[in-house]
Design a protein around this motif. Structure first.
Motif, mmCIF file in Angstrom:
data_model
loop_
_atom_site.group_PDB
_atom_site.id
_atom_site.type_symbol
_atom_site.label_atom_id
_atom_site.label_comp_id
_atom_site.label_asym_id
_atom_site.label_seq_id
_atom_site.Cartn_x
_atom_site.Cartn_y
_atom_site.Cartn_z
ATOM 1 N N ALA A 147 -34.624 -33.407 -45.987
ATOM 2 C CA ALA A 147 -33.614 -34.338 -46.489
ATOM 3 C C ALA A 147 -32.829 -33.693 -47.613
ATOM 4 C CB ALA A 147 -34.276 -35.622 -46.990
ATOM 5 N N GLY A 148 -31.715 -34.312 -47.950
ATOM 6 C CA GLY A 148 -30.913 -33.902 -49.090
ATOM 7 C C GLY A 148 -30.584 -35.134 -49.907
ATOM 8 N N SER A 149 -30.149 -34.921 -51.144
ATOM 9 C CA SER A 149 -29.750 -36.052 -51.980
ATOM 10 C C SER A 149 -28.594 -35.645 -52.873
ATOM 11 C CB SER A 149 -30.914 -36.532 -52.858
ATOM 12 O OG SER A 149 -30.487 -37.561 -53.733
ATOM 13 N N SER A 150 -27.656 -36.567 -53.049
ATOM 14 C CA SER A 150 -26.541 -36.373 -53.974
ATOM 15 C C SER A 150 -25.938 -37.727 -54.285
ATOM 16 C CB SER A 150 -25.489 -35.422 -53.385
ATOM 17 O OG SER A 150 -24.970 -35.941 -52.178
ATOM 18 N N ASP A 151 -24.936 -37.733 -55.150
ATOM 19 C CA ASP A 151 -24.255 -38.985 -55.455
ATOM 20 C C ASP A 151 -23.696 -39.591 -54.181
ATOM 21 O OD1 ASP A 151 -24.833 -38.455 -58.051
ATOM 22 O OD2 ASP A 151 -22.769 -38.312 -58.741
ATOM 23 N N PHE A 152 -23.685 -40.917 -54.124
ATOM 24 C CA PHE A 152 -23.286 -41.574 -52.891
ATOM 25 C C PHE A 152 -21.925 -41.141 -52.363
ATOM 26 C CE2 PHE A 152 -20.977 -44.804 -50.597
ATOM 27 C CZ PHE A 152 -21.789 -44.928 -49.477
ATOM 28 N N VAL A 163 -33.471 -30.900 -50.491
ATOM 29 C CA VAL A 163 -32.513 -29.978 -51.100
ATOM 30 C C VAL A 163 -31.560 -30.784 -51.983
ATOM 31 C CG1 VAL A 163 -32.616 -28.164 -49.366
ATOM 32 C CG2 VAL A 163 -31.080 -30.107 -49.003
ATOM 33 N N VAL A 164 -31.248 -30.225 -53.150
ATOM 34 C CA VAL A 164 -30.397 -30.905 -54.125
ATOM 35 C C VAL A 164 -29.546 -29.870 -54.850
ATOM 36 C CG1 VAL A 164 -32.049 -32.783 -54.512
ATOM 37 C CG2 VAL A 164 -32.176 -30.711 -55.922
ATOM 38 N N GLN A 165 -28.589 -30.356 -55.598
ATOM 39 C CA GLN A 165 -27.852 -29.467 -56.496
ATOM 40 C C GLN A 165 -28.605 -29.377 -57.811
ATOM 41 O OE1 GLN A 165 -23.811 -30.514 -57.353
ATOM 42 N NE2 GLN A 165 -23.456 -28.702 -58.601
ATOM 43 N N ARG A 166 -28.636 -28.180 -58.365
ATOM 44 C CA ARG A 166 -29.367 -27.935 -59.605
ATOM 45 C C ARG A 166 -28.772 -28.732 -60.764
ATOM 46 N NH1 ARG A 166 -29.027 -22.982 -59.151
ATOM 47 N NH2 ARG A 166 -31.075 -22.666 -58.177
ATOM 48 N N ALA A 167 -29.654 -29.246 -61.632
ATOM 49 C CA ALA A 167 -29.265 -29.947 -62.860
ATOM 50 C C ALA A 167 -28.572 -31.271 -62.598
ATOM 51 C CB ALA A 167 -28.384 -29.058 -63.735
ATOM 52 N N THR A 168 -28.881 -31.899 -61.483
ATOM 53 C CA THR A 168 -28.284 -33.188 -61.158
ATOM 54 C C THR A 168 -29.311 -34.301 -61.251
ATOM 55 O OG1 THR A 168 -28.784 -33.029 -58.802
ATOM 56 C CG2 THR A 168 -26.710 -32.058 -59.544
ATOM 57 N N VAL A 169 -28.792 -35.525 -61.178
ATOM 58 C CA VAL A 169 -29.683 -36.666 -61.156
ATOM 59 C C VAL A 169 -30.585 -36.598 -59.944
ATOM 60 C CG1 VAL A 169 -27.958 -38.045 -59.966
ATOM 61 C CG2 VAL A 169 -29.802 -39.164 -61.153
ATOM 62 N N ALA A 207 -26.636 -26.749 -50.656
ATOM 63 C CA ALA A 207 -27.767 -27.592 -50.265
ATOM 64 C C ALA A 207 -27.548 -28.171 -48.872
ATOM 65 C CB ALA A 207 -27.948 -28.716 -51.289
ATOM 66 N N GLN A 208 -26.326 -28.604 -48.601
ATOM 67 C CA GLN A 208 -26.007 -29.145 -47.275
ATOM 68 C C GLN A 208 -26.194 -28.079 -46.195
ATOM 69 O OE1 GLN A 208 -22.057 -30.854 -47.378
ATOM 70 N NE2 GLN A 208 -22.511 -31.960 -49.269
ATOM 71 N N THR A 209 -25.786 -26.865 -46.485
ATOM 72 C CA THR A 209 -25.920 -25.772 -45.524
ATOM 73 C C THR A 209 -27.392 -25.542 -45.178
ATOM 74 O OG1 THR A 209 -23.903 -24.701 -46.330
ATOM 75 C CG2 THR A 209 -25.461 -23.331 -45.110
ATOM 76 N N ARG A 210 -28.251 -25.584 -46.184
ATOM 77 C CA ARG A 210 -29.683 -25.394 -45.968
ATOM 78 C C ARG A 210 -30.260 -26.497 -45.079
ATOM 79 N NH1 ARG A 210 -33.999 -22.086 -45.359
ATOM 80 N NH2 ARG A 210 -35.797 -22.687 -46.631
ATOM 81 N N LEU A 211 -29.869 -27.729 -45.352
ATOM 82 C CA LEU A 211 -30.362 -28.847 -44.548
ATOM 83 C C LEU A 211 -29.828 -28.762 -43.126
ATOM 84 C CD1 LEU A 211 -31.874 -31.534 -44.283
ATOM 85 C CD2 LEU A 211 -29.814 -32.683 -45.134
ATOM 86 N N ARG A 212 -28.582 -28.432 -42.996
ATOM 87 C CA ARG A 212 -27.960 -28.322 -41.673
ATOM 88 C C ARG A 212 -28.677 -27.292 -40.808
ATOM 89 N NH1 ARG A 212 -23.470 -26.693 -43.342
ATOM 90 N NH2 ARG A 212 -22.554 -28.732 -43.765
ATOM 91 N N ALA A 213 -29.175 -26.228 -41.445
ATOM 92 C CA ALA A 213 -29.859 -25.158 -40.722
ATOM 93 C C ALA A 213 -31.318 -25.482 -40.431
ATOM 94 C CB ALA A 213 -29.769 -23.861 -41.524
ATOM 95 N N GLY A 214 -31.771 -26.662 -40.859
ATOM 96 C CA GLY A 214 -33.149 -27.054 -40.596
ATOM 97 C C GLY A 214 -34.135 -26.594 -41.635
ATOM 98 N N GLY A 215 -33.635 -26.168 -42.818
ATOM 99 C CA GLY A 215 -34.520 -25.642 -43.852
ATOM 100 C C GLY A 215 -35.127 -26.688 -44.758
ATOM 101 N N GLU A 238 -35.916 -27.786 -53.383
ATOM 102 C CA GLU A 238 -35.074 -26.593 -53.430
ATOM 103 C C GLU A 238 -33.755 -26.981 -54.077
ATOM 104 O OE1 GLU A 238 -34.555 -24.626 -49.710
ATOM 105 O OE2 GLU A 238 -36.675 -24.112 -49.499
ATOM 106 N N ALA A 239 -33.415 -26.323 -55.199
ATOM 107 C CA ALA A 239 -32.191 -26.642 -55.926
ATOM 108 C C ALA A 239 -31.190 -25.498 -55.807
ATOM 109 C CB ALA A 239 -32.513 -26.904 -57.392
ATOM 110 N N TYR A 240 -29.940 -25.861 -55.605
ATOM 111 C CA TYR A 240 -28.872 -24.876 -55.392
ATOM 112 C C TYR A 240 -27.755 -25.057 -56.418
ATOM 113 C CZ TYR A 240 -31.210 -23.997 -50.979
ATOM 114 O OH TYR A 240 -32.159 -23.667 -50.034
ATOM 115 N N ASP A 241 -26.935 -24.011 -56.557
ATOM 116 C CA ASP A 241 -25.853 -24.052 -57.536
ATOM 117 C C ASP A 241 -24.839 -25.141 -57.234
ATOM 118 O OD1 ASP A 241 -26.828 -22.061 -59.114
ATOM 119 O OD2 ASP A 241 -25.560 -20.475 -58.279
ATOM 120 N N ASP A 242 -24.610 -25.422 -55.977
ATOM 121 C CA ASP A 242 -23.694 -26.510 -55.653
ATOM 122 C C ASP A 242 -24.187 -27.281 -54.441
ATOM 123 O OD1 ASP A 242 -22.509 -25.402 -53.178
ATOM 124 O OD2 ASP A 242 -21.467 -23.998 -54.492
#
Length: 323
Positions: free
Chosen positions: A239-244, A191-197, A228-236, A220-224
């Protein structure tokens, strides 16, 4: 943080060598919670301005901004600790730096909340004077080229670089499934944020996985980033990725530190930049001078230390330092 706006960031799109911003940008326990289209809401937040009679760089600004007394900022205000809302107020690294810049420029910085993937469009339509939203300085954005299609979508922007960060992967705590590198994501869901690195890296890695016969990555890309964190937390997802800084902040704060864990090293370390439309050299240069001044007078270091991100600090103001 392009039309496919390589976020906040982008270090997109091919995977480069791991470039951990050494020592991980420590996120302090004092930080509170954990990031583009049309305006997300009509809420604006304005930083305080310095006395124009005492502001050393007021005269360096374009006349229209001097007259208005305001620099309009487009920002995706859901990306803690870089910018987020707390008790109805916009807080974070970017708003604090903007306030410091405003004091030496003698104007206010007015933050307008907008989805990340609409920030450059907002600059092109003159809705904002600048974008300040953990946006990575890279050549595609400088040149106005869509990172996905390679087509020109505008004149591009100039960046005044003010911070450096890499991209991280995180998983549910205690459930890393052996994931330590991007190669380990083959056949898994991220899961990631849409339009991000992070999204760009996932796309590039998925293609590499398929070429190796390992199975593509489900993205799976989300608006913010919070969604994305909520989806991962729920087991969906796996992994997730974002800026460090953002990933580390989520690991530190979500569920009292019990929800997530960082895995592997940062990759694609690159500068965050304040985006200024091409052709507005006077505003760009004024911002560069202002950044250089707050670095020299120590205000920059105080703000960086406040948000616990010393490892990403820069020691000079640079224009278009991204690759």
């Amino acid at each position: 943080m392009t039309a496919s706006i390589t976020r906040r960031r982008s270090r997109r799109t091919g995977m480069k060598s791991k470039a951990a911003v050494a020592g991980a940008i420590a996120v302090t326990g004092a930080l509170l919670l954990t990031g583009c289209g049309d305006q997300r809401d009509k809420t604006t937040t304005t930083t305080s301005a310095g006395d124009t009679n005492k502001a050393p760089l007021f005269g360096s600004l374009p006349k229209d901004i001097q007259s208005a007394g305001v620099i309009k900022v487009g920002s995706d205000i859901a990306y803690p600790p870089v910018e987020f809302k707390k008790n109805g107020q916009v807080v974070g690294l970017d708003p604090d730096l903007a306030a410091a810049l405003g004091k030496v420029l003698g104007v206010k910085f007015e933050f307008n909340n907008t989805k990340f993937d609409g920030l450059l469009l907002g600059l092109r339509s003159q809705r904002y004077d600048i974008a300040m939203s953990a946006m990575t300085d890279n050549k595609s954005r400088q040149e106005g080229v869509d990172a996905d299609t390679g087509k020109r979508v505008g004149k591009g922007v100039d960046f005044v670089d003010y911070f450096t960060a890499g991209v991280s992967i995180y998983t549910k705590k205690g459930a890393d499934q052996g994931i330590t590198t991007w190669d380990d994501l083959c056949g898994k869901k991220i899961v990631v944020q849409r339009a991000t690195v992070s999204q760009d890296l996932a796309k590039a890695q998925s293609k590499s996985c398929e070429e190796k016969g390992k199975g593509k990555i489900a993205i799976e890309a989300y608006d913010d980033d919070i969604e994305a964190q909520t989806r991962l937390r729920a087991g969906g997802a796996d992994a997730g990725s974002s800026d460090f800084p953002v990933a580390a902040y989520a690991v530190k704060t979500s569920g009292g530190g019990n929800d997530f864990q960082l895995v592997g090293e940062q990759v694609e370390a690159a500068p965050y930049g304040i985006a200024v439309p091409k052709g507005n050299d006077q505003l760009r240069d004024a911002l560069k001078q202002a950044l250089a001044l707050i670095i020299a007078n120590g205000e920059y270091d105080k703000i960086i230390a406040k948000w616990g991100v010393k490892e990403g600090a820069v020691d000079k103001a640079v224009v278009n330092g991204g690759k």
